[in-house]
Write an enzyme that holds these catalytic residues in place. Structure first.
Site, mmCIF file in Angstrom:
data_model
loop_
_atom_site.group_PDB
_atom_site.id
_atom_site.type_symbol
_atom_site.label_atom_id
_atom_site.label_comp_id
_atom_site.label_asym_id
_atom_site.label_seq_id
_atom_site.Cartn_x
_atom_site.Cartn_y
_atom_site.Cartn_z
ATOM 1 N N GLY A 340 0.817 -1.213 0.000
ATOM 2 C CA GLY A 340 0.000 0.000 0.000
ATOM 3 C C GLY A 340 0.847 1.257 0.000
ATOM 4 C CD GLU A 363 15.427 8.484 -28.701
ATOM 5 O OE1 GLU A 363 16.319 7.705 -29.075
ATOM 6 O OE2 GLU A 363 15.382 9.668 -29.053
ATOM 7 C CB ALA A 366 7.534 -1.896 -26.878
ATOM 8 C CD GLN A 367 4.021 -2.109 -29.186
ATOM 9 O OE1 GLN A 367 4.269 -0.900 -29.166
ATOM 10 N NE2 GLN A 367 3.768 -2.816 -28.105
#
Length: 396
Positions: A340, A363, A366-367
């Site tokens: 928590g 930049e 991811a793909q």
């Protein structure tokens, strides 16, 4: 021969950057994240330390360092605050194409003054609806006598509100797609240049991010970088060099999250013992360190290749994709270990998690990184299997 020890000069760079991060960056990180303000005083001190000009040759007043050397510095700065580090780093992103492709006149007019006094540079590639597909950009640059007439709006521009000059990518003809792209060095003081208000971001809030608009801006023809039809290649060449620097920033964030999570796990007691003694938590900590170590080595390889003058597009993409994912996973698990408390602003791990997310986006997403990796892998395999080389399977 392969070695993994830093040489004395690299250790000195690391220590200098680590000290700067601890003494200059860390004390103001929470304030600027909370307020979303730009630490101009930190930027000025970073410029004085040479962190803005690591790749600029010494003959123009820069540090004359290699990409690997700069990555060693960058990890330490990002460990203090990724948002502050990114604003430092983007000047290198804007300067590198000038270092690599600029004429001697351009280097004298832009590199030397940049190194001699506090200056900030910015890199203008993305647009509101153009990110992963820069060949679709709508910003135009039309040759008109001895000037280019520049029109368009760039988006998500780091340092957009403070840059002394922008490296702007524009098209001479949208129908030509990437072959029509050129790059121009655009001083921010030219008539028709303006920027928007700072964008209110989820993370990396200390970095200044704005839209930048060019309306009938007359850019001198001598500010064209290298030549027409070459802008796209220059953009990609710059990213091959700078992606390891972003990747190592992700390593810096992850390292800080791991250190904080480990310290907290040693102190927090559940079921009568510190949670660091529970196997479930130990496994999370073990995954953190193994992935961080792997990410750093991937970055070092990509940076080393760049310093050797060897094409590193695949390796830079691997380092960037892997490190960004590691930063996201490690910071998420750090929040989990804090429980928590990790979900509150009382502790810094929630900031690290917010800062990490965008590394999977900018930049090169991811793909896109995976597309680059796969494309080059297929090309390499074609050469191995069908280009005269022998596959291991052929000998079985």
């Amino acid at each position: 021969m392969i070695g993994f020890d830093l040489i004395p000069e690299q250790k000195a760079l690391q220590e200098r950057a680590r000290r700067f991060s601890k003494e200059v960056i860390l004390p103001v990180t929470a304030k600027h994240d909370r307020e979303g303000t730009f630490p101009l005083d930190v930027m000025e001190k970073a410029h004085q330390e040479g962190f803005f000009t690591p790749l600029v040759p010494k003959k123009y007043g820069g540090q004359g360092l290699g990409v690997l050397d700069n990555c060693i510095i960058s990890e330490e700065l990002a460990a203090g605050c990724m948002g502050i580090y990114v604003s430092i780093f983007v000047s290198t992103l804007a300067l590198y194409p000038i270092i690599k492709f600029g004429t001697e006149d351009q280097k004298e007019r832009f590199l030397r003054p940049f190194c001699s006094k506090f200056s900030i540079a910015s890199y203008c590639l993305s647009e509101l609806s153009v990110g992963s597909d820069p060949a679709s950009m709508q910003t135009t640059a039309i040759l008109n006598g001895d000037h280019y007439l520049l029109n368009g709006t760039k988006m998500w521009i780091t340092n957009g509100g403070y840059a002394d000059f922008y490296l702007v990518f524009a098209t001479t003809d949208p129908q030509k797609r990437h072959k029509g792209i050129i790059s121009l060095i655009v001083p921010s003081g030219l008539e028709g240049v303006s920027h928007g208000e700072p964008i209110d971001k989820m993370g990396q809030r200390a970095s200044n991010t704005t839209a930048v608009t060019f309306k009938d801006v007359r850019v001198p023809k001598e500010n064209l970088l290298a030549g027409e039809g070459e802008g796209f290649k220059k953009a990609m060449a710059a990213l091959d060099i700078t992606r390891p620097m972003i990747a190592i920033g992700a390593v810096g964030i992850a390292r800080t999250a791991m250190e904080l999570a480990t310290q907290y796990a040693k102190k927090r007691v559940q079921f009568g013992v510190p949670i660091a003694q529970h196997q479930a938590v130990q496994f999370m900590l073990a995954d953190m360190i193994k992935d961080i170590e792997a990410a750093r080595l991937l970055v070092y390889k990509a940076a080393w290749l760049a310093d050797q003058g060897i094409r590193n597009s695949k390796e830079a993409a691997i380092a960037k994709a892997f490190s960004a994912d590691v930063a996201m996973q490690v910071t998420t698990n750090a929040v989990q270990i804090y429980g928590g408390m990790g979900y509150t602003k009382w502790h810094p791990v929630e900031k690290l998690m917010r800062d990490a997310k965008v590394i999977q986006i900018y930049e090169g997403s991811a793909q896109i990184m995976r597309m680059i990796i796969a494309r080059q892998l297929v090309q390499e395999m074609e050469k191995t299997l069908w280009g005269g080389g022998q596959s291991i399977f052929e000998s079985i």
